[in-house]
Design an enzyme around this catalytic site. Structure first.
Site, PDB file in Angstrom:
ATOM      1  N   ARG A  27       0.866  -1.188   0.043  1.00 62.68           N
ATOM      2  CA  ARG A  27      -0.007   0.069   0.045  1.00 62.68           C
ATOM      3  C   ARG A  27       0.801   1.363   0.037  1.00 62.68           C
ATOM      4  O   ARG A  27       1.101   2.044  -1.192  1.00 62.68           O
ATOM      5  CB  ARG A  27      -0.891   0.217   1.245  1.00 62.68           C
ATOM      6  CG  ARG A  27      -2.172   0.934   1.405  1.00 62.68           C
ATOM      7  CD  ARG A  27      -1.834   2.460   1.573  1.00 62.68           C
ATOM      8  NE  ARG A  27      -0.896   2.622   3.101  1.00 62.68           N
ATOM      9  CZ  ARG A  27      -0.716   3.730   3.352  1.00 62.68           C
ATOM     10  NH1 ARG A  27      -0.489   4.688   2.755  1.00 62.68           N
ATOM     11  NH2 ARG A  27      -0.203   3.575   4.722  1.00 62.68           N
ATOM     12  N   ASP A  28       1.459   1.565   1.246  1.00 59.12           N
ATOM     13  CA  ASP A  28       2.217   2.689   1.261  1.00 59.12           C
ATOM     14  C   ASP A  28       3.516   2.728   0.366  1.00 59.12           C
ATOM     15  O   ASP A  28       4.057   3.723  -0.376  1.00 59.12           O
ATOM     16  CB  ASP A  28       2.966   2.901   2.767  1.00 59.12           C
ATOM     17  CG  ASP A  28       2.945   4.401   3.127  1.00 59.12           C
ATOM     18  OD1 ASP A  28       2.973   5.438   2.100  1.00 59.12           O
ATOM     19  OD2 ASP A  28       3.169   4.775   4.218  1.00 59.12           O
ATOM     20  N   HIS A  30       4.369   4.503  12.786  1.00 59.42           N
ATOM     21  CA  HIS A  30       4.422   4.718  11.273  1.00 59.42           C
ATOM     22  C   HIS A  30       5.681   5.513  11.045  1.00 59.42           C
ATOM     23  O   HIS A  30       5.453   6.595  11.087  1.00 59.42           O
ATOM     24  CB  HIS A  30       3.277   4.730  10.645  1.00 59.42           C
ATOM     25  CG  HIS A  30       3.327   4.942   9.165  1.00 59.42           C
ATOM     26  ND1 HIS A  30       2.496   3.703   8.348  1.00 59.42           N
ATOM     27  CD2 HIS A  30       3.465   5.528   8.485  1.00 59.42           C
ATOM     28  CE1 HIS A  30       2.687   4.066   7.116  1.00 59.42           C
ATOM     29  NE2 HIS A  30       3.334   5.322   7.206  1.00 59.42           N
ATOM     30  N   HIS A  55       8.519   7.286   8.362  1.00 60.16           N
ATOM     31  CA  HIS A  55       9.211   7.421   7.188  1.00 60.16           C
ATOM     32  C   HIS A  55      10.558   7.781   7.379  1.00 60.16           C
ATOM     33  O   HIS A  55      10.828   8.228   8.519  1.00 60.16           O
ATOM     34  CB  HIS A  55       8.552   8.460   6.119  1.00 60.16           C
ATOM     35  CG  HIS A  55       7.168   7.756   5.827  1.00 60.16           C
ATOM     36  ND1 HIS A  55       7.063   7.577   4.313  1.00 60.16           N
ATOM     37  CD2 HIS A  55       5.940   7.422   6.201  1.00 60.16           C
ATOM     38  CE1 HIS A  55       5.663   7.040   4.133  1.00 60.16           C
ATOM     39  NE2 HIS A  55       5.088   7.094   5.449  1.00 60.16           N
ATOM     40  N   CYS A  99       3.413   9.042   0.644  1.00 59.36           N
ATOM     41  CA  CYS A  99       1.973   9.428   0.340  1.00 59.36           C
ATOM     42  C   CYS A  99       2.372  10.637  -0.734  1.00 59.36           C
ATOM     43  O   CYS A  99       2.935  11.618  -0.532  1.00 59.36           O
ATOM     44  CB  CYS A  99       1.504  10.115   1.450  1.00 59.36           C
ATOM     45  SG  CYS A  99      -0.046  10.959   1.024  1.00 59.36           S
ATOM     46  N   ASN A 107       9.190   4.661   3.589  1.00 61.02           N
ATOM     47  CA  ASN A 107       8.895   4.209   4.853  1.00 61.02           C
ATOM     48  C   ASN A 107      10.139   3.827   5.359  1.00 61.02           C
ATOM     49  O   ASN A 107      11.133   3.446   4.627  1.00 61.02           O
ATOM     50  CB  ASN A 107       7.993   3.318   5.024  1.00 61.02           C
ATOM     51  CG  ASN A 107       6.495   3.525   4.801  1.00 61.02           C
ATOM     52  OD1 ASN A 107       6.366   3.846   3.346  1.00 61.02           O
ATOM     53  ND2 ASN A 107       5.531   3.727   5.524  1.00 61.02           N
TER      54      ASN A 107
HETATM   55  P1  HMG Z   1     -13.447  13.700  -3.168  1.00 61.29           P
HETATM   56  O1  HMG Z   1     -13.019  13.995  -4.571  1.00 61.29           O
HETATM   57  O2  HMG Z   1     -13.706  14.745  -2.133  1.00 61.29           O
HETATM   58  O3  HMG Z   1     -14.831  12.435  -3.109  1.00 61.29           O
HETATM   59  O4  HMG Z   1     -12.184  12.652  -2.756  1.00 61.29           O
HETATM   60  P2  HMG Z   1     -16.140  12.506  -3.628  1.00 61.29           P
HETATM   61  O5  HMG Z   1     -16.869  11.957  -2.469  1.00 61.29           O
HETATM   62  O6  HMG Z   1     -16.490  13.895  -4.050  1.00 61.29           O
HETATM   63  O7  HMG Z   1     -16.057  11.640  -4.976  1.00 61.29           O
HETATM   64  C1  HMG Z   1     -15.324  12.139  -6.037  1.00 61.29           C
HETATM   65  C2  HMG Z   1     -15.076  10.737  -7.103  1.00 61.29           C
HETATM   66  O8  HMG Z   1     -14.366   9.890  -6.342  1.00 61.29           O
HETATM   67  C3  HMG Z   1     -16.602  10.038  -7.273  1.00 61.29           C
HETATM   68  O9  HMG Z   1     -16.256   9.415  -8.632  1.00 61.29           O
HETATM   69  C4  HMG Z   1     -16.637   9.115  -6.111  1.00 61.29           C
HETATM   70  O10 HMG Z   1     -17.384   7.865  -6.698  1.00 61.29           O
HETATM   71  C5  HMG Z   1     -15.196   8.722  -6.273  1.00 61.29           C
HETATM   72  P3  HMG Z   1     -17.253  10.097  -9.887  1.00 61.29           P
HETATM   73  O11 HMG Z   1     -18.467  10.315  -9.721  1.00 61.29           O
HETATM   74  O12 HMG Z   1     -16.116  11.529  -9.944  1.00 61.29           O
HETATM   75  O13 HMG Z   1     -16.691   9.244 -11.050  1.00 61.29           O
HETATM   76  N1  HMG Z   1     -15.027   7.965  -4.665  1.00 61.29           N
HETATM   77  C6  HMG Z   1     -14.311   6.853  -4.757  1.00 61.29           C
HETATM   78  N2  HMG Z   1     -13.766   5.887  -5.798  1.00 61.29           N
HETATM   79  C7  HMG Z   1     -13.429   4.711  -5.055  1.00 61.29           C
HETATM   80  N3  HMG Z   1     -13.287   4.485  -3.889  1.00 61.29           N
HETATM   81  C8  HMG Z   1     -13.523   5.416  -2.714  1.00 61.29           C
HETATM   82  C9  HMG Z   1     -14.307   6.618  -3.270  1.00 61.29           C
HETATM   83  N4  HMG Z   1     -14.655   7.816  -2.613  1.00 61.29           N
HETATM   84  C10 HMG Z   1     -15.134   8.540  -3.645  1.00 61.29           C
HETATM   85  N5  HMG Z   1     -13.538   5.094  -1.570  1.00 61.29           N
HETATM   86  C11 HMG Z   1     -11.445  10.832  -1.312  1.00 61.29           C
HETATM   87  C12 HMG Z   1     -12.378  11.838  -1.394  1.00 61.29           C
HETATM   88  C13 HMG Z   1     -11.437  10.514   0.180  1.00 61.29           C
HETATM   89  C14 HMG Z   1     -12.127   9.688  -1.849  1.00 61.29           C
HETATM   90  C15 HMG Z   1     -10.025  10.992  -2.053  1.00 61.29           C
HETATM   91  O14 HMG Z   1      -9.572  12.274  -1.678  1.00 61.29           O
HETATM   92  C16 HMG Z   1      -9.193   9.919  -1.920  1.00 61.29           C
HETATM   93  O15 HMG Z   1      -9.313   8.928  -2.401  1.00 61.29           O
HETATM   94  N6  HMG Z   1      -7.761  10.114  -0.970  1.00 61.29           N
HETATM   95  C17 HMG Z   1      -7.023   9.178  -0.802  1.00 61.29           C
HETATM   96  C18 HMG Z   1      -5.732   9.661  -0.840  1.00 61.29           C
HETATM   97  C19 HMG Z   1      -4.803   8.698  -0.275  1.00 61.29           C
HETATM   98  O16 HMG Z   1      -4.898   7.495  -0.487  1.00 61.29           O
HETATM   99  N7  HMG Z   1      -3.501   8.963   0.198  1.00 61.29           N
HETATM  100  C20 HMG Z   1      -2.466   8.098   0.575  1.00 61.29           C
HETATM  101  C21 HMG Z   1      -2.937   7.441   1.837  1.00 61.29           C
HETATM  102  S1  HMG Z   1      -2.674   8.284   3.447  1.00 61.29           S
HETATM  103  C22 HMG Z   1      -1.087   8.151   3.807  1.00 61.29           C
HETATM  104  O17 HMG Z   1      -0.309   7.504   2.874  1.00 61.29           O
HETATM  105  C23 HMG Z   1      -0.553   8.128   5.028  1.00 61.29           C
HETATM  106  C24 HMG Z   1      -0.231   7.049   5.984  1.00 61.29           C
HETATM  107  O18 HMG Z   1       0.708   6.208   5.249  1.00 61.29           O
HETATM  108  C25 HMG Z   1       0.481   7.465   7.196  1.00 61.29           C
HETATM  109  C26 HMG Z   1       1.588   8.494   7.140  1.00 61.29           C
HETATM  110  O19 HMG Z   1       2.716   8.089   6.646  1.00 61.29           O
HETATM  111  O20 HMG Z   1       1.236   9.513   7.631  1.00 61.29           O
HETATM  112  C27 HMG Z   1      -1.546   6.125   5.940  1.00 61.29           C
HETATM  113 MG    MG Z   2       2.917   6.566   5.276  1.00 61.06          MG
END
Ligand code: HMG
Ligand code: MG
Length: 314
Positions: free
Chosen positions: A13-14, A222, A224, A255, A268
């Protein structure tokens, strides 16, 4: 007997989410299979997020299908996946219908408002609203309750706002506890931590949510590893009683929404470094280092190939 420290490998994932080239689903499944053979306690398999936001993980359901087809559910450690909202939870529930394939979902927020907006298009308060139905559904899943991990990003610093006060992290942790998560995972998203700052944030969180959270299944760190200090931070966290850590084999990771112009998000802590650091401190992990080296070699191979195909070199 040496005390066990829990390891989650988050590389599928990450580790992969920020890779620009296409990594075939079958290669992700093979990576997970190799990780399962290492003896880690948990593998974070993928994310049920928008494929527009994180194209690399748009094959989340197919990855689980691949695992099921290869019979991984019988031999697997715990499998988990990121879920940002109810739509993601619906997909997770579908997967969880196969017994033992998905045991845990992980919601994610931040201690920085700017990062929260950039990463999830929501304020911290709005992310909490999104998590309510996710947690509700996880607890009442038709196939039995699923565990919920609550990630907090930017626990030391934010790529946009700079240093983050430990009290802000503690407040977000308290909100997650209030919502009903089973565990908290503190993310040093950009690898800014030092032993001192890690100790400070752990102390603030412990004061706020209480020592009852200081168990391997309830509190995870967690890290990095931007400046090569993550291993020292692990040592400081072990001294502070943390008994669960995330790592990414081969140190892949970052991320996409923590990248700033000219600065790609940092990887990470390598699971290899994590295991070596923990075992040097005389704890056990149950991880087989030879198997881990095999998984690391495969992880390097698939990202090198995909970066070359994407025109970015290795
Ligand atoms: P949004 O644009 O505000 O969402 O995104 P929305 O509800 O307005 O929907 C927009 C479109 O996305 C729609 O599709 C939805 O159906 C679709 P359209 O009608 O335009 O075709 N949609 C989805 N599709 C699939 N799965 C879903 C989903 N939700 C909506 N779950 C949203 C909001 C949260 C979805 C978006 O911002 C997003 O996906 N963000 C994820 C970002 C991400 O994954 N970042 C990396 C992970 S976090 C990280 O790495 C940190 C961590 O490692 C810890 C650390 O290191 O600190 C965990
Ligand atoms: Mg991370």
């Amino acid at each position: 007997m040496a005390e066990h420290v829990r390891i989650t490998d988050v590389s599928p994932r990450d580790g992969l989410q920020n890779e620009p080239g296409v990594i075939p689903t079958a290669e992700k499944v093979r990576l997970i299979e190799l990780l399962c053979a290492t003896g880690v306690d948990e593998v974070e398999v993928t994310s049920f997020v928008s494929a527009k936001w994180v194209p690399q993980l748009g094959d989340a359901a197919e990855v689980f299908k691949g695992l099921r087809e290869r019979g991984m559910l019988k031999v697997a450690p715990l499998f988990s996946a990121l879920v940002p909202n109810e739509k993601g939870m619906e997909q997770a529930e579908e997967v969880a219908k196969s017994p033992s394939l998905l045991d845990k979902v992980s919601v994610f927020t931040a201690a920085s408002e700017t990062f929260s907006k950039k990463n999830t298009n929501a304020t911290i308060a709005e992310t909490m609203e999104r998590f309510k139905p996710v947690i509700e559904r996880a607890k009442n899943a038709s196939t039995g309750p699923m565990r919920v991990r609550g990630y907090i990003s930017c626990v030391i610093a934010c790529p946009f706002e700079g240093p983050i006060a430990p009290g802000r992290v503690a407040d977000v942790a308290a909100s997650l506890v209030h919502l009903g998560v089973d565990e908290i995972d503190l993310g040093d998203t950009i690898g800014a931590g030092t032993p001192e700052s890690i100790r400070a944030v752990l102390e603030a969180v412990r004061r706020t949510i209480g020592s009852a959270w200081w168990t391997p299944d309830k509190l995870t760190l967690h890290l990095h590893d931007t400046f090569g200090r993550a291993a020292e931070c692990v040592e400081a966290a072990l001294e502070a009683g943390v008994r669960s850590f995330d790592g990414s084999v081969a140190g892949l990771g970052g991320c996409p929404y923590a990248s700033t112009p000219g600065k790609r998000a940092p990887g990470n802590i390598a699971t290899e470094t994590l295991v070596a650091t923990i075992e040097r401190a005389e704890y056990t992990t149950g991880v087989n280092r030879d198997r881990l080296a095999e998984a690391a070699a495969f992880a390097r191979e698939i990202v090198t190939k995909s970066r070359a195909a994407a025109g970015g070199g290795a």
